[in-house]
Design an enzyme around this catalytic site. Structure first.
Site, short mmCIF file in Angstrom:
data_model
loop_
_atom_site.label_atom_id
_atom_site.label_comp_id
_atom_site.label_asym_id
_atom_site.label_seq_id
_atom_site.Cartn_x
_atom_site.Cartn_y
_atom_site.Cartn_z
N ALA A 88 1.02 -1.28 0.01
CA ALA A 88 -0.15 -0.11 -0.09
C ALA A 88 0.86 1.10 -0.09
O ALA A 88 2.04 1.08 0.23
CB ALA A 88 -0.88 -0.15 1.31
N GLY A 128 0.72 -5.13 0.72
CA GLY A 128 -0.68 -5.40 -0.22
C GLY A 128 0.01 -5.76 -1.54
O GLY A 128 -0.83 -6.43 -2.43
N GLU A 176 -0.39 -9.19 -1.39
CA GLU A 176 -2.01 -9.56 -1.08
C GLU A 176 -2.46 -9.37 -2.53
O GLU A 176 -3.31 -10.40 -2.61
CB GLU A 176 -2.55 -8.54 -0.17
CG GLU A 176 -2.10 -8.63 1.41
CD GLU A 176 -2.62 -7.72 2.41
OE1 GLU A 176 -2.45 -6.68 1.99
OE2 GLU A 176 -3.28 -8.20 3.24
N GLU A 180 3.97 -5.45 7.41
CA GLU A 180 2.68 -4.57 8.00
C GLU A 180 3.10 -4.36 9.61
O GLU A 180 3.09 -3.07 9.66
CB GLU A 180 1.59 -4.99 7.84
CG GLU A 180 0.79 -4.54 6.48
CD GLU A 180 1.25 -5.92 5.61
OE1 GLU A 180 1.93 -6.71 5.71
OE2 GLU A 180 0.66 -5.97 4.23
#
Ligand code: 3H9
Length: 648
Positions: A61, A100, A103, A123
């Protein structure tokens, strides 16, 4: 362009191109969502290869967005849309697939990667947990035990290990995209495997959870994220993927909004900015391969170990045989402990001792590209070292002092070629502590300064530039911090209450416990020297303790008493009696009030340091405190703290 589309026959190639690290910013998410719809509707496309432009796949992210409320489209929805696509998406991964990024790859039906690719869900280092399905899809691909290591313990497999774990379906050589397209062509006609979230995962034995909980809670040392990441993973295994995704997302959003996560983000960006100061970006550092270290005491040996750990060659210069032997024995100990703790690769370890030369006298300094002086903290001694180095070294050899207090201009006075001189202030133990204060003089050449930063990068240190003042950034703040802690004691606050408050805030030790460990005498001698120069330095409780022979743990007592061989502090009636003449009536003070008083003092000194131009940025001061003085990382640093208070 942030997301590019190319068509190769029946295969669509979607490339995320969002420099520098292909972060999943809002506009990238929008493009991915729109492309998933468009490609599903395109009858000519039978599969989609998703890759990242440049050296890596996707770093996760966009962390810079986390200071604002989340904005749609949300990443979990993008991942779910890719996973639900009518055509298989194949993630083609080189370099890092992080957070992310991984992910999104888990939302794809297949993953192919180069052998050197790297997979991680980091994270927890940002005080958050995965927010786009990582805790749920990963265990369904690699099994619970491996997923726990990746989700909550920072395990980071490479391509080869990922293949073994089933995280990637095939390894592909470079050029990656044609290899991935060939893989896509091979799978289009075949029955597809279930989507990651649909895969069946067997619940582990009960002890897997209890052992992981114990291990992760202990390793987290009070950090919220790692145990909560584990809980989200467990919830999804026990209650199904929907429930797991819901808990993961709500935990992610709650943690994202915490002070702790904001502090860790602040440090994330500060640490990266520290390595690349704007004014030095265009400069090439000088090549450094062989480094001389003058002085093989604790500090010099620690510096030598840090250099050897980074693969550099070291010439350690001492005065006599006994000192050489002592330095070699310190270094052999450091080598063993680094090996034992797995802190160096086999490659570095094998050449470690061979790259170390210990000699008497300065003869070999002529072969060095850089020489770091780490001798006794006394101007005359240091000057005599540089007189020798000025005589022996090549004119282009960079010369550095590791002084912690003395004005580097005085040390370099008379040195031939003063433009090659600078301060490189390491922190003890130098092979462990990340901070490197870089102290240029007005004469230091820009490329010499750039070389200091490059050295820091190679050593894995965090460089912070400091202007010249007494104690530079860190020791100057430390002095104020200690003085204020003693002022609290003079005001009647209990010694142990001050320490307990700072420990509760997150320091490993309070200011008095720390002084006992480091020794009270250095600061005392420093104050005595100032008094001798006629400066008005009033007596402090610490002075009374040193005069009474209580210099800290090494003398069996300082602010506290210590039993022989035991480092645990015990309340000392002796110490209290000795400092009593300077201590007022007993005063109860809440821990929070103690913390805010000491924080305010640190920040005040920090502001003075900034105003005087000694530090270039407030974030640099935070880096100094976090990486050199044990300031709790989750609190971001004194300037971060002051900024947050200013906002409320
Ligand atoms: C996440 O993904 C949450 C999800 O689970 C759920 C979401 C819903 N964002 O380190 P470098 C910048 S959380 C924004 O010097 P390297 C960095 O500041 C994320 N910016 O290069 C620097 O900027 P500048 C989980 C980022 O080659 C520049 O990129 N992911 C991000 O030594 C170069 O960085 C992580 O925690 C980012 N995600 O290392 C991965 N990442 O040039 C964090 C970097 O202005 N990133 N920047 O100073 C890394 O570990 C390293 O940056 C990486 C590259 C290995 C990628």
């Amino acid at each position: 362009m942030t997301v590019n589309l190319e068509i190769d026959g029946e295969i669509a190639i979607v490339t995320i191109e969002n420099p520098p690290v292909n972060a999943l910013s809002g506009v990238v998410r929008e493009h991915l969502l729109a492309l998933a719809d468009a490609l599903d509707g395109d009858p000519n496309v039978r599969a989609v290869v998703l890759t990242g432009a440049g050296k890596l796949f996707v770093a996760g992210a966009d962390i810079a967005e986390f200071d604002r409320p989340p904005e749609p489209p949300f990443l979990p929805d993008v991942v779910a849309r890719i996973e639900a696509a009518a055509k298989p998406w194949i993630a083609a991964i080189r370099g890092a697939a992080l957070g992310g990024g991984l992910e999104v790859a888990l939302g794809c039906r297949f993953r192919v990667a180069t052998a050197g690719a790297r997979f991680a869900l980091p994270e927890i280092n940002l005080g958050i947990i995965q927010g786009a399905g990582g805790t749920q899809r990963l265990p369904r691909i690699v099994g619970v035990a491996e997923a726990i290591r990746i989700v909550a313990e920072n395990h980071s497999p490479n391509g080869k290990e990922a293949l073994r774990l089933g995280l990637v379906d095939a390894l592909v050589d470079e050029p990656l995209v044609p290899g991935a397209v060939a893989f896509a062509q091979a799978v289009v006609g075949q029955a597809l495997p279930p989507a990651s979230r649909e895969r069946v995962v067997s619940a582990p034995a009960a002890n897997v959870w209890t052992e992981a909980e114990a291990r992760i809670t202990a390793g987290a040392r009070g950090a919220a994220a790692p145990p909560q990441a584990l809980q989200a993973l467990k919830h999804g295994i026990e209650h199904g993927v929907e429930a797991g995704l819901a808990l993961e997302r709500s935990t992610f959003l709650a943690l994202r909004a915490t002070e702790e996560a904001a502090a860790l983000r602040h440090l994330f960006f500060a640490e990266r900015a520290a390595l690349r100061p704007g004014d030095l970006r265009a400069l090439s550092p000088r090549p450094i391969e062989t480094v001389g270290v003058v002085g093989g005491g604790t500090m010099g040996s620690g510096i030598a170990a840090a250099l050897l750990n980074a693969g550099l060659s070291v010439v350690l210069i001492e005065q006599d045989e006994a000192s050489v032997l002592r330095a070699r024995s310190i270094l052999a100990g450091l080598y063993e402990s680094s090996r034992r703790r797995g802190l160096m690769s086999d490659e570095v370890a094998s050449g470690w001792m061979a790259r170390l030369e210990t000699i008497i006298g300065y003869g070999a300094a002529g072969r060095c590209d850089l020489v770091i002086e780490a001798v006794f903290e006394e101007l005359a001694v240091k000057r005599s070292v540089f007189a020798e180095l000025g005589r022996v070294c090549r004119p282009d050899t960079i010369l550095a002092t590791n002084t912690s207090y003395i004005d580097p201009r005085l040390i370099a006075d008379g040195l031939p070629g003063p433009e090659r001189f600078l301060g490189l202030h390491f922190f003890s133990p130098a092979q462990v502590m990340k901070l490197l204060e870089i102290v240029p003089t007005p004469d230091t050449a820009p490329d010499v300064l750039a070389t200091g930063y490059d050295l820091a990068r190679r050593l894995g240190k965090v460089p912070v530039r400091s202007g010249i003042c007494d104690g530079f950034i860190g020791n100057r703040i430390l002095r104020r911090y200690r003085a204020e802690a003693e002022a609290l004691v003079c005001g009647g606050v209990d010694i142990a209450a001050v320490d307990a408050a700072m420990r509760a805030f997150g320091f490993a030790m309070g200011p008095f416990e720390m002084q006992d460990m480091a020794g009270l005498d250095i600061a005392y001698l420093y104050r005595e020297a100032a008094r001798a120069r006629g400066m008005p330095v009033p007596d402090m409780p610490g002075d009374l303790l040193v005069r009474a022979g209580r210099k800290g743990q090494k003398t069996g007592g300082g602010w506290y008493d210590y039993a022989a061989g035991d480092r645990r502090p015990k309340t000392s009636m002796d110490a209290q009696r000795i400092v009593a003449p300077l201590v007022g009536a007993k005063k109860e003070m809440a821990g929070e009030a103690i913390v805010s008083r000491l924080m305010a003092t640190m920040a005040e000194e920090g502001h003075a340091i900034l105003t005087e131009g000694i530090a270039l940025a407030a974030a640099d001061i935070d880096l100094v405190e976090v990486h050199g003085y044990g300031f709790p990382r989750k609190r971001g640093g004194p300037m971060f703290q002051a900024g947050r208070l200013g906002k409320t």
